[in-house]
Design a protein around this motif. Structure first.
Motif, PDB file in Angstrom:
ATOM      1  N   PRO A 102       0.891  -1.376  -0.046  1.00  0.00           N
ATOM      2  CA  PRO A 102       0.072   0.082   0.017  1.00  0.00           C
ATOM      3  C   PRO A 102       1.001   1.175   0.084  1.00  0.00           C
ATOM      4  O   PRO A 102       2.030   1.289   0.490  1.00  0.00           O
ATOM      5  CB  PRO A 102      -0.877  -0.180   1.182  1.00  0.00           C
ATOM      6  N   LEU A 110      -6.633   6.867  -5.427  1.00  0.00           N
ATOM      7  CA  LEU A 110      -7.097   5.944  -4.670  1.00  0.00           C
ATOM      8  C   LEU A 110      -8.537   5.986  -4.805  1.00  0.00           C
ATOM      9  O   LEU A 110      -9.429   7.131  -5.025  1.00  0.00           O
ATOM     10  CB  LEU A 110      -6.637   6.057  -3.180  1.00  0.00           C
ATOM     11  N   GLU A 111      -9.026   4.754  -5.024  1.00  0.00           N
ATOM     12  CA  GLU A 111     -10.680   4.615  -5.486  1.00  0.00           C
ATOM     13  C   GLU A 111     -11.447   4.207  -4.285  1.00  0.00           C
ATOM     14  O   GLU A 111     -11.030   3.313  -3.326  1.00  0.00           O
ATOM     15  CB  GLU A 111     -10.606   3.580  -6.450  1.00  0.00           C
ATOM     16  N   ILE A 122      -1.843   6.483   5.120  1.00  0.00           N
ATOM     17  CA  ILE A 122      -1.996   5.321   6.151  1.00  0.00           C
ATOM     18  C   ILE A 122      -1.142   5.971   7.232  1.00  0.00           C
ATOM     19  O   ILE A 122      -1.422   5.652   8.543  1.00  0.00           O
ATOM     20  CB  ILE A 122      -1.400   4.189   5.435  1.00  0.00           C
TER      21      ILE A 122
ATOM     22  N   ARG B 166      -8.375  -1.814  -8.162  1.00  0.00           N
ATOM     23  CA  ARG B 166      -7.784  -1.519  -6.690  1.00  0.00           C
ATOM     24  C   ARG B 166      -8.643  -0.767  -6.030  1.00  0.00           C
ATOM     25  O   ARG B 166      -9.294   0.315  -6.593  1.00  0.00           O
ATOM     26  CB  ARG B 166      -6.524  -0.812  -6.997  1.00  0.00           C
ATOM     27  N   GLN B 167      -8.761  -0.802  -4.679  1.00  0.00           N
ATOM     28  CA  GLN B 167      -9.646  -0.058  -4.056  1.00  0.00           C
ATOM     29  C   GLN B 167      -9.123   0.286  -2.612  1.00  0.00           C
ATOM     30  O   GLN B 167      -8.372  -0.494  -1.875  1.00  0.00           O
ATOM     31  CB  GLN B 167     -10.796  -0.844  -3.659  1.00  0.00           C
ATOM     32  N   LEU B 170      -5.783   1.128   1.292  1.00  0.00           N
ATOM     33  CA  LEU B 170      -4.755   0.234   1.074  1.00  0.00           C
ATOM     34  C   LEU B 170      -4.347  -0.069  -0.351  1.00  0.00           C
ATOM     35  O   LEU B 170      -3.530  -0.890  -0.682  1.00  0.00           O
ATOM     36  CB  LEU B 170      -4.817  -1.012   1.823  1.00  0.00           C
ATOM     37  N   ASN B 171      -5.408   0.385  -1.380  1.00  0.00           N
ATOM     38  CA  ASN B 171      -5.099   0.313  -2.662  1.00  0.00           C
ATOM     39  C   ASN B 171      -4.840  -1.086  -3.338  1.00  0.00           C
ATOM     40  O   ASN B 171      -3.936  -1.321  -4.075  1.00  0.00           O
ATOM     41  CB  ASN B 171      -3.813   1.061  -2.963  1.00  0.00           C
ATOM     42  N   LEU B 172      -5.715  -2.030  -2.693  1.00  0.00           N
ATOM     43  CA  LEU B 172      -5.736  -3.383  -3.186  1.00  0.00           C
ATOM     44  C   LEU B 172      -6.919  -3.926  -3.906  1.00  0.00           C
ATOM     45  O   LEU B 172      -7.952  -3.281  -3.736  1.00  0.00           O
ATOM     46  CB  LEU B 172      -5.609  -4.243  -1.944  1.00  0.00           C
ATOM     47  N   GLN B 176      -5.434  -9.308  -6.548  1.00  0.00           N
ATOM     48  CA  GLN B 176      -3.940  -9.282  -6.066  1.00  0.00           C
ATOM     49  C   GLN B 176      -3.766 -10.275  -4.849  1.00  0.00           C
ATOM     50  O   GLN B 176      -2.709 -10.932  -4.833  1.00  0.00           O
ATOM     51  CB  GLN B 176      -3.783  -7.916  -5.440  1.00  0.00           C
TER      52      GLN B 176
END
Lengths: 140, 258
Positions: A102, A110-111, A122, B166-167, B170-172, B176
């Motif tokens: 991350p 970021l979505e 973070i 990605r969401q 934590l952009n995962l 993944q």
């Protein structure tokens, strides 16, 4: 020698300060101050704050159930320079767009971020510096 | 008569070829069941130990109960313990009335409103989960068989896109972890491939039975992403994609998971 100077001068209006990326590193402290390695260790080990041990193992004999999705943190301070570690913590995706790591100090791009975390990185700049200071102590 | 070395080497070649052929045809997909320890597998396998069977029992009672202004029970139209066999294995299905996929719980509510003249049950309510468990139990052992309906295709595709998106802070993406890193350890937990074979599942972390949507929500919260609304098109698309990804795998409902 090829030194790429990327000025990330998107003076991000939000809570993240601008960083200057040089090559694959951010040489300058995000706060202008050195971090505190002891505080950094606590951030790394905390599964709600640093989250690091969900994916990484490391020299934390007291911590059970460390992840194995990413390289061990042991020796990170020997493999990388302080500036290289800083960029990898801030936004590892700038080096490897496919990374699962991350972006710890980025709020843009970021979505669908949950409301409680919207607009917040973070880790704070000070926490990033503490983590970098701790990682630099991991020489083997 | 052939020499012993020739027989031995022919035998070794045969063993090699059979092993090789099996490796080529073996299904790399694994149910989360296969990632669990012996005690959890035993808990799922034994109906008297599987806590999900309490919900199945509750669903059985609800199935027989007269509901709504029509005073009809589900069992009045669909009698017996096998009337719904195979149904859970082919949901979500395309719903012509709304032009979108409809999942099992939504289908139950459709019947409640149209046939029983009753209020729909709230998503993830105890009653709806119990009815879903009772229905899904009747498909145990059957292969997951999503309908081959061309009207569903765009929704399967959008589900796959969501799976790869990605969401969150934590952009995962789902992919993944559950495609790229399945089998790895996230802290103490083995990352499963994420096949929806056991839903609704009894999850020890919940101390309750819940739907696939509830499980998807847990991951979204973990990624620090905003969960979708329970009746959203996104969950239906994700469910649909996951069922197509698990096509042919055996239903295990009610599954037990950590």
């Amino acid at each position: 020698m090829r030194v790429v100077l990327l000025l990330v001068a998107l003076l991000l209006s939000g809570p993240v300060s601008a960083q200057t990326v040089v090559g694959d590193a951010i040489p300058q402290s995000l706060t202008g101050e050195p971090g505190d390695a002891a505080r950094g260790r606590a951030v790394v080990a905390n599964r709600q704050v640093g989250l690091c041990l969900l994916c990484h193992t490391g020299p934390f004999p007291e911590e059970r159930f460390q992840g194995n999705l990413a390289p061990s943190l042991s020796g990170a301070g020997a493999r990388w320079s302080e500036g290289q570690l800083r960029l990898r913590v801030v936004d590892a995706g700038r080096l490897n767009p496919a990374t699962i790591m991350p972006p710890y100090y980025r709020t843009e791009g970021l979505e669908r971020v949950a409301r409680a975390f919207a607009g917040k990185p973070i880790l704070s700049a000070a926490q990033v510096e503490d983590v970098v200071a701790f990682l630099m102590t991991l020489k083997e | 008569m052939r020499s012993l070395p020739a027989i031995v080497s022919a035998g070794a070649l045969a063993v090699f070829l059979v092993t090789w052929a099996m490796a080529q045809t073996a299904d790399p997909r694994r149910s989360g069941y296969q990632e669990m320890g012996a005690s959890l597998r035993a808990m799922q396998d034994d109906d008297s130990a599987n806590p999900g069977m309490l919900w199945v029992g509750e669903g059985r009672a609800l199935w027989a109960r007269r509901e709504g202004a029509a005073g009809k029970a589900c069992a009045d139209c669909h009698a017996g313990e096998t009337a719904m066999a195979g149904v859970a294995a082919r949901y979500p299905a395309f719903d012509a009335a709304t032009n979108r996929p409809i999942d099992l719980g939504q289908r139950v509510n459709r019947c409640r409103v149209e046939q029983q003249k009753a209020e729909p049950l709230a998503p993830e309510s105890r009653e709806l989960v119990a009815l879903s468990a009772f229905i899904a139990r009747q498909s145990r052992g059957q292969p997951i068989a999503p309908p081959d309906d061309p009207r569903l295709r765009p929704f399967v595709e959008s589900g796959e896109a969501l799976w790869r998106q990605r969401q969150g802070q934590l952009n995962l993406s789902c992919a993944q972890c559950h495609d790229d890193n399945a089998g790895g350890r996230l802290a103490g937990a083995t990352i499963p491939q994420g096949h929806p074979t056991g839903y609704p599942i009894y999850r020890l972390e919940w101390q309750a039975v819940g739907s696939l949507k509830r499980r998807l929500r847990n991951c979204l919260v973990g990624m620090r992403a905003e969960p979708y609304a329970y009746d959203s098109a996104e969950y239906a698309a994700l469910e649909l994609y996951l069922m197509s990804r698990a096509r042919g795998m055996a239903m295990e409902a009610p599954g037990v998971r950590p």
